[in-house]
Design a protein around this motif. Sequence first.
Motif, PDB file in Angstrom:
ATOM      1  N   VAL A  90       0.845  -1.199   0.000  1.00 46.99           N
ATOM      2  CA  VAL A  90       0.000   0.000   0.000  1.00 46.99           C
ATOM      3  C   VAL A  90       0.870   1.234   0.000  1.00 46.99           C
ATOM      4  CG1 VAL A  90      -1.659   1.344   1.325  1.00 46.99           C
ATOM      5  CG2 VAL A  90      -1.902  -1.121   1.152  1.00 46.99           C
ATOM      6  N   LEU A  91       1.765   1.280   0.965  1.00 45.90           N
ATOM      7  CA  LEU A  91       2.637   2.437   1.030  1.00 45.90           C
ATOM      8  C   LEU A  91       3.945   2.057   1.676  1.00 45.90           C
ATOM      9  CD1 LEU A  91       2.736   3.637   4.212  1.00 45.90           C
ATOM     10  CD2 LEU A  91       0.421   4.184   3.620  1.00 45.90           C
ATOM     11  N   LEU A  92       4.895   2.937   1.480  1.00 44.24           N
ATOM     12  CA  LEU A  92       6.232   2.703   2.007  1.00 44.24           C
ATOM     13  C   LEU A  92       6.753   4.054   2.464  1.00 44.24           C
ATOM     14  CD1 LEU A  92       8.945   0.665   0.237  1.00 44.24           C
ATOM     15  CD2 LEU A  92       9.449   2.949   0.941  1.00 44.24           C
ATOM     16  N   GLY A  93       7.329   4.062   3.662  1.00 40.26           N
ATOM     17  CA  GLY A  93       7.817   5.350   4.133  1.00 40.26           C
ATOM     18  C   GLY A  93       9.109   5.193   4.901  1.00 40.26           C
ATOM     19  N   GLU A  94       9.975   6.168   4.730  1.00 34.85           N
ATOM     20  CA  GLU A  94      11.246   6.095   5.438  1.00 34.85           C
ATOM     21  C   GLU A  94      11.046   6.501   6.879  1.00 34.85           C
ATOM     22  OE1 GLU A  94      14.255   8.485   3.650  1.00 34.85           O
ATOM     23  OE2 GLU A  94      15.564   8.266   5.379  1.00 34.85           O
ATOM     24  N   LEU A  95      11.744   5.818   7.790  1.00 36.91           N
ATOM     25  CA  LEU A  95      11.648   6.143   9.215  1.00 36.91           C
ATOM     26  C   LEU A  95      12.822   7.016   9.610  1.00 36.91           C
ATOM     27  CD1 LEU A  95      10.652   2.785  10.911  1.00 36.91           C
ATOM     28  CD2 LEU A  95       9.215   4.727  10.396  1.00 36.91           C
ATOM     29  N   ASP A  96      12.498   8.032  10.358  1.00 37.86           N
ATOM     30  CA  ASP A  96      13.541   8.902  10.870  1.00 37.86           C
ATOM     31  C   ASP A  96      14.080   8.266  12.145  1.00 37.86           C
ATOM     32  OD1 ASP A  96      15.127  10.840  11.888  1.00 37.86           O
ATOM     33  OD2 ASP A  96      13.700  12.463  11.583  1.00 37.86           O
ATOM     34  N   LEU A  97      15.337   7.861  12.109  1.00 35.12           N
ATOM     35  CA  LEU A  97      15.878   7.146  13.253  1.00 35.12           C
ATOM     36  C   LEU A  97      15.888   8.003  14.506  1.00 35.12           C
ATOM     37  CD1 LEU A  97      18.836   5.311  11.525  1.00 35.12           C
ATOM     38  CD2 LEU A  97      16.693   4.334  12.285  1.00 35.12           C
ATOM     39  N   ASP A  98      16.048   9.293  14.342  1.00 32.79           N
ATOM     40  CA  ASP A  98      16.080  10.143  15.522  1.00 32.79           C
ATOM     41  C   ASP A  98      14.725  10.225  16.194  1.00 32.79           C
ATOM     42  OD1 ASP A  98      18.164  12.386  13.647  1.00 32.79           O
ATOM     43  OD2 ASP A  98      18.701  10.727  14.975  1.00 32.79           O
ATOM     44  N   LYS A  99      13.717  10.038  15.421  1.00 33.49           N
ATOM     45  CA  LYS A  99      12.378  10.205  16.003  1.00 33.49           C
ATOM     46  C   LYS A  99      11.693   8.887  16.248  1.00 33.49           C
ATOM     47  CE  LYS A  99      11.641  14.599  13.807  1.00 33.49           C
ATOM     48  NZ  LYS A  99      10.984  15.242  12.683  1.00 33.49           N
ATOM     49  N   GLU A 100      12.487   7.831  16.241  1.00 31.00           N
ATOM     50  CA  GLU A 100      11.839   6.527  16.373  1.00 31.00           C
ATOM     51  C   GLU A 100      11.141   6.375  17.699  1.00 31.00           C
ATOM     52  OE1 GLU A 100      14.688   3.549  14.985  1.00 31.00           O
ATOM     53  OE2 GLU A 100      12.999   2.194  15.337  1.00 31.00           O
ATOM     54  N   TYR A 101      11.699   7.014  18.721  1.00 28.22           N
ATOM     55  CA  TYR A 101      11.083   6.882  20.027  1.00 28.22           C
ATOM     56  C   TYR A 101       9.675   7.434  20.050  1.00 28.22           C
ATOM     57  CZ  TYR A 101      15.130   5.047  22.373  1.00 28.22           C
ATOM     58  OH  TYR A 101      16.141   4.244  22.782  1.00 28.22           O
ATOM     59  N   GLU A 102       9.488   8.431  19.223  1.00 26.99           N
ATOM     60  CA  GLU A 102       8.163   9.034  19.235  1.00 26.99           C
ATOM     61  C   GLU A 102       7.129   8.110  18.645  1.00 26.99           C
ATOM     62  OE1 GLU A 102       8.047  12.970  17.782  1.00 26.99           O
ATOM     63  OE2 GLU A 102       9.981  13.464  18.649  1.00 26.99           O
ATOM     64  N   MET A 103       7.598   7.163  17.847  1.00 32.87           N
ATOM     65  CA  MET A 103       6.653   6.197  17.277  1.00 32.87           C
ATOM     66  C   MET A 103       5.990   5.404  18.384  1.00 32.87           C
ATOM     67  SD  MET A 103       8.434   4.416  13.996  1.00 32.87           S
ATOM     68  CE  MET A 103       7.550   2.903  14.050  1.00 32.87           C
ATOM     69  N   GLU A 104       6.779   5.140  19.394  1.00 33.44           N
ATOM     70  CA  GLU A 104       6.283   4.232  20.417  1.00 33.44           C
ATOM     71  C   GLU A 104       5.863   4.949  21.678  1.00 33.44           C
ATOM     72  OE1 GLU A 104       9.981   2.899  20.113  1.00 33.44           O
ATOM     73  OE2 GLU A 104       9.676   1.596  18.417  1.00 33.44           O
ATOM     74  N   LYS A 105       5.737   6.259  21.582  1.00 40.78           N
ATOM     75  CA  LYS A 105       5.585   7.039  22.809  1.00 40.78           C
ATOM     76  C   LYS A 105       4.368   6.643  23.644  1.00 40.78           C
ATOM     77  CE  LYS A 105       7.609  11.492  23.341  1.00 40.78           C
ATOM     78  NZ  LYS A 105       7.653  12.841  22.905  1.00 40.78           N
ATOM     79  N   GLY A 106       3.208   6.691  23.058  1.00 41.83           N
ATOM     80  CA  GLY A 106       2.029   6.437  23.882  1.00 41.83           C
ATOM     81  C   GLY A 106       1.692   4.975  24.020  1.00 41.83           C
ATOM     82  N   LEU A 107       2.580   4.136  23.547  1.00 48.82           N
ATOM     83  CA  LEU A 107       2.213   2.728  23.451  1.00 48.82           C
ATOM     84  C   LEU A 107       3.038   1.883  24.391  1.00 48.82           C
ATOM     85  CD1 LEU A 107       2.248   2.595  19.579  1.00 48.82           C
ATOM     86  CD2 LEU A 107       0.299   3.006  21.025  1.00 48.82           C
ATOM     87  N   ARG A 108       2.442   0.764  24.713  1.00 46.76           N
ATOM     88  CA  ARG A 108       3.153  -0.195  25.555  1.00 46.76           C
ATOM     89  C   ARG A 108       3.641  -1.338  24.689  1.00 46.76           C
ATOM     90  NH1 ARG A 108      -0.315  -3.084  28.803  1.00 46.76           N
ATOM     91  NH2 ARG A 108      -2.187  -2.375  27.728  1.00 46.76           N
ATOM     92  N   ARG A 109       4.830  -1.758  24.973  1.00 42.66           N
ATOM     93  CA  ARG A 109       5.350  -2.888  24.222  1.00 42.66           C
ATOM     94  C   ARG A 109       4.984  -4.169  24.953  1.00 42.66           C
ATOM     95  NH1 ARG A 109      10.821  -5.193  23.185  1.00 42.66           N
ATOM     96  NH2 ARG A 109      10.552  -6.205  21.163  1.00 42.66           N
ATOM     97  N   VAL A 110       4.389  -5.061  24.210  1.00 45.52           N
ATOM     98  CA  VAL A 110       4.018  -6.352  24.796  1.00 45.52           C
ATOM     99  C   VAL A 110       4.534  -7.444  23.878  1.00 45.52           C
ATOM    100  CG1 VAL A 110       1.954  -5.422  25.882  1.00 45.52           C
ATOM    101  CG2 VAL A 110       1.802  -6.399  23.623  1.00 45.52           C
ATOM    102  N   PRO A 111       4.673  -8.641  24.382  1.00 41.60           N
ATOM    103  CA  PRO A 111       5.079  -9.726  23.497  1.00 41.60           C
ATOM    104  C   PRO A 111       4.018  -9.959  22.448  1.00 41.60           C
ATOM    105  CG  PRO A 111       5.207 -10.408  25.789  1.00 41.60           C
ATOM    106  CD  PRO A 111       4.543  -9.061  25.765  1.00 41.60           C
ATOM    107  N   ALA A 112       4.479 -10.212  21.249  1.00 42.92           N
ATOM    108  CA  ALA A 112       3.549 -10.284  20.135  1.00 42.92           C
ATOM    109  C   ALA A 112       2.520 -11.388  20.311  1.00 42.92           C
ATOM    110  CB  ALA A 112       4.326 -10.478  18.843  1.00 42.92           C
ATOM    111  N   GLU A 113       2.919 -12.470  20.987  1.00 43.09           N
ATOM    112  CA  GLU A 113       1.973 -13.582  21.131  1.00 43.09           C
ATOM    113  C   GLU A 113       0.719 -13.127  21.855  1.00 43.09           C
ATOM    114  OE1 GLU A 113       5.808 -13.948  20.931  1.00 43.09           O
ATOM    115  OE2 GLU A 113       5.246 -14.232  23.021  1.00 43.09           O
ATOM    116  N   HIS A 114       0.874 -12.186  22.747  1.00 42.04           N
ATOM    117  CA  HIS A 114      -0.297 -11.706  23.471  1.00 42.04           C
ATOM    118  C   HIS A 114      -1.277 -11.028  22.540  1.00 42.04           C
ATOM    119  CE1 HIS A 114       2.053 -11.443  27.532  1.00 42.04           C
ATOM    120  NE2 HIS A 114       2.134 -12.623  26.953  1.00 42.04           N
TER     121      HIS A 114
END
Lengths: 140, 766
Positions: A78-102
Amino acid sequence: MNQAGQIIPFTTSGSLVDYVDRKVIVVLRDGKKLIGILRSFDQFANLMLQYTIERIYVDDMYGDIDRGVYIVRGENVVLLGELDLDKEYEMEKGLRRVPAEHLYPLSKQRSDDKRKTLREKTKKLNTVGFSVDFGHDDLY
Amino acid sequence: MSFFGFDTNLPKESMIPKNGEYDEDGIDFEETYDDLADRLEEEGDDLNDETFGISAGNIGRDFDFFHQTAQVSTKLENEQDDTRHPMGKVYDASTQAASLPQVNPTAASSARNPEANLDVSANTNMLSDLRPMASIWETIVPEKPSVQAAPPEVSSFQNRLGAQNSEKVFSLQELEEQLFNSLNAPGSGPKPQQPVASAMPPVNPVVSPAVQVPPPTSLAHDTFAALDPAVASIGNVSFPTQQSNVANPGLPLPPMMQPSQLFANSNLPPPQIPPVVYPSNMVYGAEPVPPVPLLNLFQQEKFEQARTLDEKRQKLERDHMLMAQCAGLMTRSDKSFIARIQISQLMSEDPESEDFYYRVYSIIRGRNPSEEDSSHFIRTYLGPSSNRRRGRRSENPMQRLQQQLQKLVSSTKERPKTTQLSLEGALGKIAINTVRTPRQLLNVKRPSEHTINAKETTFKGFATKKDVLQAIEKIYDWLLDFEHSLRKLSVSNVEDDETFNQWKNDLNHKLESIWNVLHINESLDSSSKARPPFLSVISHPKGMRLLPRLLPHLSKEQQFAILSVIVGNVDSLNIVLKGTFDANGELPAGIAAEMMAFTQFVIPSLLTIVNELGMANVNILFSQLLGRSNPLYLIQTKIGLSFLTMLISRAEILKQTGSCTEEDKENWARIFNGLFDCLKDHFATVFPPPNARAYADESYPWEFLAACATAASSDQHFVLVSETRDRVLDNIITSKRSPEEIAVVRIANVNLFLNAMGLDARQLSA
């Protein structure tokens, strides 16, 4: 010649040359999000990604699954976008990381719901004369 | 350790009423005298050597608390109540250290110094041990200095004691062990400790084989973490992953390490071993420890920040390393190859036929799967030349691409742009407008031949002066055309009858058109009240000039028709209507000129017509003239007089030559007499008024009178003479006095009249 001394061939806007060897996020037609380093592409937008992870997002959680090297058929992108490595943290800011199986069961449920509502929506729109562009299995 | 029997219980505990009373005033020194000095018991001195480490040589690296501290377990049981002070021992030690020099300054200090030195050295050794080990726990390394910098006071005491952070940690470890032991011992009660108990055994074997330093450091983190429940929860959740990592603490990170660690924002603390400690600490930590935890929080914030920053940095480095590792898999030639394909697809005339997928699709869909398609595919994609293409075109890719771009642009230009397109289902065509094909907004129709002809058949009269002028022009056009063809033929030799006839026909045709244009016929209707169109033509000077040219070509009938029209409508002519002299003896503006033109052009040609008229016609005209116009008025105008003169003279000529019938003569006589009677007593009005000096020598009145005289009988003569006598005499008299030219004219004028009567001016001169 650009700064890196690379000859940039004159291309149209549909070129992915600038994304090679960069970290990108690819969204597929079935709703998958792949994050990896784009190594190669072709005129159909078939992609080859390295160090790929598939990230599942559900609500405020996300989970990663390691996938390694991927070859993606361009038809499904569908789409492809480059990720800014400096701002990668902001991608995950409001989110919690959980194991994928969950997230597997939750995610499956969400996509089933989405498929159903999409189907109903399409039917409704068709009755009033709209034509919907979504493909048969598209869930993005 | 209560040497001196010092009661180390908190004041709070003293609040517990021992006497059943609850003293809320705090410490009331009067009543809290507990006579401690008397109750001092000295039995605690047995282990002083042990505690204070007088023999420095006994201190080695092997701090095995499990055995030695067990010996003081009983002591510690007493102090089990002191749950709130995990660092209590530290403080005790520090206070003891502070007090020690006082007690035994010299001996203790000397004893302590080497001990301290040794401790310092030992600690530095430990620190040096810490560093390489800490490489596994990367983020811990920067914290080490911060942790140590923060509490200077405590550390100074600790240094003296030989207990630094590590020792503080050691004391914690000691504490933990105590707890462990206490838990194992019966008498432990609280539920939260049970999972701790279950967790503890598995933790221990994990911890013990590990190098000693990392666990303490991790414990330090644990305690810090414990004070922040949020962090602790993270630690709880990530427990399983940590276990796996802990299994290989010493291995450096492989390049192909779990990408989840690469890409994930690990905001959890670095792998920590016994998260189980959290609950235990939480059991303790019903309330955070007062002075020490404050410092810990501050440390903790900085620790967190630095940790995240560091993590970020490291992640970035890892990412860049990974990206760079396999970079360049796609070469420049590959990229340009793809770019060229994309551009060629843009440029192509029939993209569908050139698209691989479309062709395959059409083949699948049932097009005749011809041999050439498959062979073509094979040749293109699998043939011997497919790779050769790649290698050859790597030179000048930029140039080639530029060329392709130019081709693309020119092909677009050349392709004729559609101005219309019709979509299926759309009604009609959809116009695509550009600058070069603008949309027509106006629809102007040329007036067709048909409409023009239709107009001409119904002539309703000239609406405006413009129409009159147009008609005049039309007449001229035809006339000129006619004259031209007349001349042409007259010049050339008439070779045969055919051409002659042709010419004649041509001429006739033209004449007819002229006649039509003159609209004479319509005016013959005497009953019509409308002003005849022809008169309008004649009224115009240009029309007047037209008449003499035209009349010779017309037939007699036509000429007569024209004449009759004019005569019949003389009174409606402008020159007649306004042709009378006003009070000042002036004619209205422009009338004089018009009269001149009329007299110059029209009258002569009419005269020629008249001069060929028969008596009957003259009679008709004359009666017409008199019938429709007012003679009295007419004679006051020059033109009117001219007409009258014309007709009368013609009639008389005819009479005298005898080419008229008796009937005509009689008719004429009758009409004339009628006119004469009408004009009787008014003949003087034929002359211009005396004050009209410019017209004083006009001859037209005299001509009229002369004409009348010839037609008149002798009675009528008498009337004429009597009425004009003044004028005649005037003229004669004035002629004698005036200059030669004028005199001659005047005499001539008079003679016109007189001669007509058979008289002469000379006769009157006397």
